[in-house]
Design a protein around this motif. Structure first.
Motif, PDB file in Angstrom:
ATOM      1  N   ARG A 130       6.454 -10.161  22.937  1.00  0.00           N
ATOM      2  CA  ARG A 130       7.396 -11.271  22.779  1.00  0.00           C
ATOM      3  C   ARG A 130       7.795 -11.852  24.137  1.00  0.00           C
ATOM      4  O   ARG A 130       8.013 -13.061  24.261  1.00  0.00           O
ATOM      5  N   ALA A 131       7.895 -11.008  25.158  1.00  0.00           N
ATOM      6  CA  ALA A 131       8.213 -11.488  26.501  1.00  0.00           C
ATOM      7  C   ALA A 131       7.113 -12.402  27.021  1.00  0.00           C
ATOM      8  O   ALA A 131       7.375 -13.468  27.604  1.00  0.00           O
ATOM      9  N   ALA A 132       5.858 -12.010  26.795  1.00  0.00           N
ATOM     10  CA  ALA A 132       4.731 -12.841  27.220  1.00  0.00           C
ATOM     11  C   ALA A 132       4.744 -14.183  26.504  1.00  0.00           C
ATOM     12  O   ALA A 132       4.543 -15.241  27.120  1.00  0.00           O
ATOM     13  N   SER A 181      17.244  -8.866  31.061  1.00  0.00           N
ATOM     14  CA  SER A 181      17.166  -7.544  30.450  1.00  0.00           C
ATOM     15  C   SER A 181      17.082  -7.670  28.935  1.00  0.00           C
ATOM     16  O   SER A 181      17.924  -8.298  28.303  1.00  0.00           O
ATOM     17  N   VAL A 182      16.044  -7.077  28.350  1.00  0.00           N
ATOM     18  CA  VAL A 182      15.868  -7.039  26.894  1.00  0.00           C
ATOM     19  C   VAL A 182      15.706  -5.574  26.494  1.00  0.00           C
ATOM     20  O   VAL A 182      14.677  -4.970  26.771  1.00  0.00           O
ATOM     21  N   THR A 183      16.727  -5.025  25.852  1.00  0.00           N
ATOM     22  CA  THR A 183      16.725  -3.608  25.506  1.00  0.00           C
ATOM     23  C   THR A 183      16.195  -3.357  24.106  1.00  0.00           C
ATOM     24  O   THR A 183      15.539  -2.345  23.850  1.00  0.00           O
ATOM     25  N   THR A 184      16.495  -4.268  23.189  1.00  0.00           N
ATOM     26  CA  THR A 184      16.074  -4.102  21.803  1.00  0.00           C
ATOM     27  C   THR A 184      16.082  -5.454  21.103  1.00  0.00           C
ATOM     28  O   THR A 184      16.829  -6.360  21.491  1.00  0.00           O
ATOM     29  N   LEU A 185      15.247  -5.574  20.072  1.00  0.00           N
ATOM     30  CA  LEU A 185      15.252  -6.754  19.213  1.00  0.00           C
ATOM     31  C   LEU A 185      15.885  -6.433  17.862  1.00  0.00           C
ATOM     32  O   LEU A 185      15.925  -7.286  16.972  1.00  0.00           O
ATOM     33  N   ASP A 186      16.382  -5.224  17.717  1.00  0.00           N
ATOM     34  CA  ASP A 186      17.058  -4.770  16.499  1.00  0.00           C
ATOM     35  C   ASP A 186      18.538  -5.139  16.608  1.00  0.00           C
ATOM     36  O   ASP A 186      19.263  -4.576  17.431  1.00  0.00           O
ATOM     37  N   THR A 187      18.996  -6.061  15.776  1.00  0.00           N
ATOM     38  CA  THR A 187      20.365  -6.557  15.869  1.00  0.00           C
ATOM     39  C   THR A 187      21.394  -5.460  15.641  1.00  0.00           C
ATOM     40  O   THR A 187      22.417  -5.395  16.336  1.00  0.00           O
ATOM     41  N   ASP A 188      21.155  -4.592  14.680  1.00  0.00           N
ATOM     42  CA  ASP A 188      22.100  -3.512  14.402  1.00  0.00           C
ATOM     43  C   ASP A 188      22.195  -2.541  15.576  1.00  0.00           C
ATOM     44  O   ASP A 188      23.289  -2.101  15.959  1.00  0.00           O
ATOM     45  N   LEU A 189      21.052  -2.196  16.168  1.00  0.00           N
ATOM     46  CA  LEU A 189      21.056  -1.305  17.325  1.00  0.00           C
ATOM     47  C   LEU A 189      21.766  -1.970  18.497  1.00  0.00           C
ATOM     48  O   LEU A 189      22.560  -1.331  19.192  1.00  0.00           O
ATOM     49  N   LYS A 190      21.493  -3.240  18.731  1.00  0.00           N
ATOM     50  CA  LYS A 190      22.161  -3.962  19.815  1.00  0.00           C
ATOM     51  C   LYS A 190      23.672  -3.946  19.658  1.00  0.00           C
ATOM     52  O   LYS A 190      24.420  -3.760  20.619  1.00  0.00           O
ATOM     53  N   ARG A 223      25.544  -1.735  18.370  1.00  0.00           N
ATOM     54  CA  ARG A 223      26.105  -0.428  18.709  1.00  0.00           C
ATOM     55  C   ARG A 223      25.870  -0.072  20.179  1.00  0.00           C
ATOM     56  O   ARG A 223      26.719   0.557  20.817  1.00  0.00           O
ATOM     57  N   LEU A 224      24.716  -0.476  20.698  1.00  0.00           N
ATOM     58  CA  LEU A 224      24.299  -0.066  22.038  1.00  0.00           C
ATOM     59  C   LEU A 224      24.920  -0.914  23.138  1.00  0.00           C
ATOM     60  O   LEU A 224      25.310  -0.400  24.195  1.00  0.00           O
ATOM     61  N   GLU A 225      25.016  -2.204  22.921  1.00  0.00           N
ATOM     62  CA  GLU A 225      25.524  -3.157  23.916  1.00  0.00           C
ATOM     63  C   GLU A 225      26.277  -4.259  23.176  1.00  0.00           C
ATOM     64  O   GLU A 225      25.767  -5.372  23.024  1.00  0.00           O
ATOM     65  N   PRO A 226      27.494  -3.968  22.700  1.00  0.00           N
ATOM     66  CA  PRO A 226      28.167  -4.784  21.676  1.00  0.00           C
ATOM     67  C   PRO A 226      28.500  -6.218  22.058  1.00  0.00           C
ATOM     68  O   PRO A 226      28.529  -7.082  21.184  1.00  0.00           O
ATOM     69  N   ARG A 227      28.784  -6.507  23.320  1.00  0.00           N
ATOM     70  CA  ARG A 227      29.223  -7.859  23.676  1.00  0.00           C
ATOM     71  C   ARG A 227      28.154  -8.614  24.465  1.00  0.00           C
ATOM     72  O   ARG A 227      28.464  -9.363  25.391  1.00  0.00           O
ATOM     73  N   THR A 228      26.928  -8.412  24.087  1.00  0.00           N
ATOM     74  CA  THR A 228      25.814  -9.099  24.732  1.00  0.00           C
ATOM     75  C   THR A 228      25.121 -10.011  23.726  1.00  0.00           C
ATOM     76  O   THR A 228      25.251  -9.830  22.520  1.00  0.00           O
ATOM     77  N   PRO A 229      24.381 -11.013  24.206  1.00  0.00           N
ATOM     78  CA  PRO A 229      23.576 -11.842  23.290  1.00  0.00           C
ATOM     79  C   PRO A 229      22.502 -11.000  22.604  1.00  0.00           C
ATOM     80  O   PRO A 229      22.098  -9.946  23.105  1.00  0.00           O
ATOM     81  N   SER A 230      22.039 -11.474  21.487  1.00  0.00           N
ATOM     82  CA  SER A 230      20.972 -10.775  20.763  1.00  0.00           C
ATOM     83  C   SER A 230      19.682 -10.795  21.571  1.00  0.00           C
ATOM     84  O   SER A 230      19.504 -11.607  22.488  1.00  0.00           O
ATOM     85  N   GLY A 231      18.765  -9.904  21.207  1.00  0.00           N
ATOM     86  CA  GLY A 231      17.465  -9.892  21.871  1.00  0.00           C
ATOM     87  C   GLY A 231      16.728 -11.203  21.701  1.00  0.00           C
ATOM     88  O   GLY A 231      16.060 -11.684  22.628  1.00  0.00           O
ATOM     89  N   GLU A 232      16.850 -11.815  20.532  1.00  0.00           N
ATOM     90  CA  GLU A 232      16.191 -13.104  20.286  1.00  0.00           C
ATOM     91  C   GLU A 232      16.749 -14.184  21.201  1.00  0.00           C
ATOM     92  O   GLU A 232      16.000 -15.012  21.739  1.00  0.00           O
ATOM     93  N   ARG A 233      18.044 -14.155  21.399  1.00  0.00           N
ATOM     94  CA  ARG A 233      18.655 -15.165  22.269  1.00  0.00           C
ATOM     95  C   ARG A 233      18.244 -14.960  23.725  1.00  0.00           C
ATOM     96  O   ARG A 233      18.060 -15.916  24.470  1.00  0.00           O
ATOM     97  N   ARG A 234      18.072 -13.722  24.115  1.00  0.00           N
ATOM     98  CA  ARG A 234      17.625 -13.449  25.490  1.00  0.00           C
ATOM     99  C   ARG A 234      16.189 -13.938  25.703  1.00  0.00           C
ATOM    100  O   ARG A 234      15.854 -14.477  26.761  1.00  0.00           O
ATOM    101  N   LEU A 235      15.337 -13.749  24.698  1.00  0.00           N
ATOM    102  CA  LEU A 235      13.978 -14.270  24.806  1.00  0.00           C
ATOM    103  C   LEU A 235      13.980 -15.791  24.856  1.00  0.00           C
ATOM    104  O   LEU A 235      13.177 -16.401  25.578  1.00  0.00           O
TER     105      LEU A 235
END
Length: 358
Positions: A249-251, A191-200, A202-214
């Motif tokens: 980025r997913a591709a 699951s990748v919801t956002t690549l914006d670190t600040d939004l992440k 606030r939105l999902e505080p204890r999850t890895p960053s979008g970059e780390r998920r990619l």
């Protein structure tokens, strides 16, 4: 615009409030008379055992591509404010708010229960999903290793499994996943919801960053494990501007497919999300809800099959078109999981079992 803070914002948590669960008869309302000025201690995570006789849950929903799943944990420390599983905590007489993030339950002995169910004479093999409700690789998995034990048992039975997660902890189990992948017995959606670190944050505080998920998608792809990306949820005027970027980025990361789900707000989740919007995005809160309601028949949520995952109306159609074009541009599929092999399923012989006559 910078996010504003309020008394409902708790550092490191998705929400700071604990609305009364819908089944509780007795209710109380907190009152601030201005007397107390001390800082409240940060809420701590509490994990309790959740002994279960059965672990496979079955569903008949036409909206999901599977009919059975296992959730090793109840509640989730990731703290995603949008999590549609939050209202399930009401069945435990706990709040879908802060309780959902801090009062967790671990299904101790789940692997043994799974084996008993797989050995049952009437069991018929079909792909099952790990993490359909709460994340099977949330932080407490490091200690409890229930997901690891379930995968080991599934590998023994050559049972197909799909995994849905937003955690890089899944890379710990590459050895098992690689073994399952050789016989087309596993696929993964990250699951990748956002690549914006600040939004992440606030939105999902204890999850890895979008970059780390990619990066996790890339590592799984390089290990030969079929992996896709789930862009979920799409939240109007919050993360919808990132759709094309995330697909691209997913591709590039090696994903085979990208799927999406429009934000769902069942039961208590509606009030929680509205509070989160008012705390962090007061400038656009009403616009977000107006657009979402336009997709949900004028309501905060629409639970009808065929509509609850995608919504309807002009905005929902626009999101679908944008995703279709972005996937086509990068040669990606739209499905969440590809077809897995069920023909390899076998019940391993135990010590003392009678030998087959044939």
């Amino acid at each position: 615009m910078a996010a504003s803070q309020s008394r409902h914002s708790t550092k490191g948590r998705g929400t700071g409030i604990n609305p009364v669960p819908r089944y509780r008869i007795q209710r109380h309302e907190p009152v601030d008379d201005g007397w107390w000025r001390g800082d409240e201690p940060a809420p701590q995570t509490c994990v309790l055992p959740d002994p279960a006789r059965r672990v496979i849950s079955y569903n008949r929903s036409p909206d999901v591509p599977f009919d059975r799943s296992i959730n090793p944990y109840r509640g989730c420390e990731h703290g995603c404010i949008y999590c549609f599983a939050r209202p399930s905590h009401a069945y435990l007489d706990l709040s879908p708010g802060l309780d959902f993030e801090t009062r967790l339950f671990a299904k101790i002995g789940a692997a043994d229960c799974l084996e008993a169910e797989l050995r049952a004479p009437g069991y018929r093999c079909a792909p099952l999903v790990l993490g359909a409700n709460t994340d099977c690789y949330q932080p407490i998995e490091k200690q409890y290793r229930i997901t690891r034990e379930l995968l080991e048992r599934l590998a023994e039975f050559r049972h197909p499994v799909s995994i849905l997660t937003k955690s890089s902890l899944i890379l710990r189990d590459r050895d098992i996943l690689r073994e399952l992948a050789r016989d087309n017995l596993v696929n993964v959606m990250v699951s990748v919801t956002t690549l914006d670190t600040d939004l992440k944050r606030r939105l999902e505080p204890r999850t890895p960053s979008g970059e780390r998920r990619l990066a996790t998608v890339t590592a799984l792809h390089e290990a030969g494990i079929p992996t896709g990306v789930l862009l979920a949820p799409v939240i109007p005027h919050i993360n919808d501007a990132e759709i094309e970027t995330i697909v691209a980025r997913a591709a590039a990361a090696g994903a085979r497919s990208v799927a999406s789900v429009l934000l769902r707000l069942p039961h208590e989740l509606s009030a929680l999300f509205r509070d989160w919007l008012g705390t962090h995005y007061p400038d656009r809160a009403q616009r977000v809800m107006n657009t979402l309601q336009a997709c949900r028949g004028g309501k905060d949520n629409d639970s009808r099959f065929g509509r609850r995952m995608t919504g309807e109306g002009p905005y929902a159609q626009l999101i679908s078109q944008r995703l279709t074009l972005a996937r086509r541009r990068h040669g990606l599929l739209h499905r969440r999981f590809h077809r897995l092999n069920t023909a390899a399923f076998v019940c391993p012989r135990r010590h003392g079992d009678q030998l087959n006559l044939i």
